[in-house]
Scaffold this motif. Structure first.
Motif, mmCIF file in Angstrom:
data_model
loop_
_atom_site.group_PDB
_atom_site.id
_atom_site.type_symbol
_atom_site.label_atom_id
_atom_site.label_comp_id
_atom_site.label_asym_id
_atom_site.label_seq_id
_atom_site.Cartn_x
_atom_site.Cartn_y
_atom_site.Cartn_z
ATOM 1 N N LYS A 16 -5.152 -9.448 -1.589
ATOM 2 C CA LYS A 16 -4.558 -9.510 -2.919
ATOM 3 C C LYS A 16 -5.577 -9.024 -3.957
ATOM 4 N N GLY A 17 -5.121 -8.159 -4.870
ATOM 5 C CA GLY A 17 -5.993 -7.616 -5.908
ATOM 6 C C GLY A 17 -6.563 -6.252 -5.583
ATOM 7 N N ASN A 18 -6.365 -5.771 -4.354
ATOM 8 C CA ASN A 18 -6.885 -4.462 -3.965
ATOM 9 C C ASN A 18 -6.105 -3.329 -4.621
ATOM 10 N N LEU A 19 -6.788 -2.185 -4.720
ATOM 11 C CA LEU A 19 -6.200 -0.945 -5.210
ATOM 12 C C LEU A 19 -6.273 0.075 -4.089
ATOM 13 N N VAL A 20 -5.163 0.770 -3.838
ATOM 14 C CA VAL A 20 -5.129 1.841 -2.844
ATOM 15 C C VAL A 20 -4.750 3.123 -3.569
ATOM 16 N N ILE A 21 -5.619 4.129 -3.471
ATOM 17 C CA ILE A 21 -5.390 5.414 -4.144
ATOM 18 C C ILE A 21 -5.225 6.501 -3.094
ATOM 19 N N LEU A 22 -4.136 7.235 -3.183
ATOM 20 C CA LEU A 22 -3.963 8.409 -2.335
ATOM 21 C C LEU A 22 -4.591 9.579 -3.075
ATOM 22 N N GLU A 23 -5.736 10.005 -2.586
ATOM 23 C CA GLU A 23 -6.468 11.101 -3.219
ATOM 24 C C GLU A 23 -6.310 12.344 -2.344
ATOM 25 N N SER A 24 -5.113 12.874 -2.388
ATOM 26 C CA SER A 24 -4.781 14.004 -1.550
ATOM 27 C C SER A 24 -3.695 14.805 -2.246
#
Length: 165
Positions: A116-124
């Motif tokens: 909980k609280g994580n950030l997931v970034i798709l850098e593609s």
């Protein structure tokens, strides 16, 4: 929603031409970075403070941040506060359909260590809908957490897209 987020530990998944320089820059700013790649040879090379790609002056930065303990590479994802997925999105077949299998594998690999609280970034650079599909794979793997497609801004996990182009 607080737009200013500070991270002490970042995971960069995919240590190629986008992921490794990104990981090195974050690490050079004093952030602990865990680089994840499926290629054991690349992981071993990075952990020696060397690079496996051609990028001017990157070798100097990688050697420095590895020696300072700010960057290390592994083949297995570990817990972090933010995850940057920087894997290829090639085209397949004669129809040139985008191949999202690398994104799917990366999402499923990080899912067990999300909190909980994580950030997931798709850098593609990926087609419209790829970020939503990634979030769906994460939600499927982690039904105990909420994602933006279910809970909007109050989701346990934040999801974003940051194309490299």
């Amino acid at each position: 929603m607080d737009l200013m987020m500070t991270f002490n530990k970042i995971s960069v998944v995919g240590l190629g031409y986008i992921g490794l320089p990104t990981a090195a820059v974050f690490a050079s700013r004093g952030i602990e970075v865990i680089g994840v790649d499926v290629n054991q040879k690349a992981v071993d090379t990075i952990n020696r403070g060397e690079i496996h790609i051609v990028e001017p002056d990157l070798d100097i930065v990688v050697k420095s941040v590895v020696s300072m303990g700010k960057l290390r590479a592994t083949t297995k994802p570990e817990a972090a506060e933010a995850f940057l997925i920087a894997v290829p999105t090639p085209f397949k077949g004669e129809d040139h359909e985008p191949d999202l299998s690398y994104i799917e594998k990366a999402a499923k690999a990080i899912a067990p260590v999300l909190a909980k609280g994580n950030l997931v970034i798709l850098e593609s650079t990926s087609p419209v809908g790829a970020t939503e599909q990634m979030a769906a794979w994460l939600a499927e793997a982690r039904p105990d957490l909420s994602f933006p497609q279910q809970a909007g801004d109050s989701a346990d996990i934040k999801v974003a897209h940051c194309p490299e182009r």
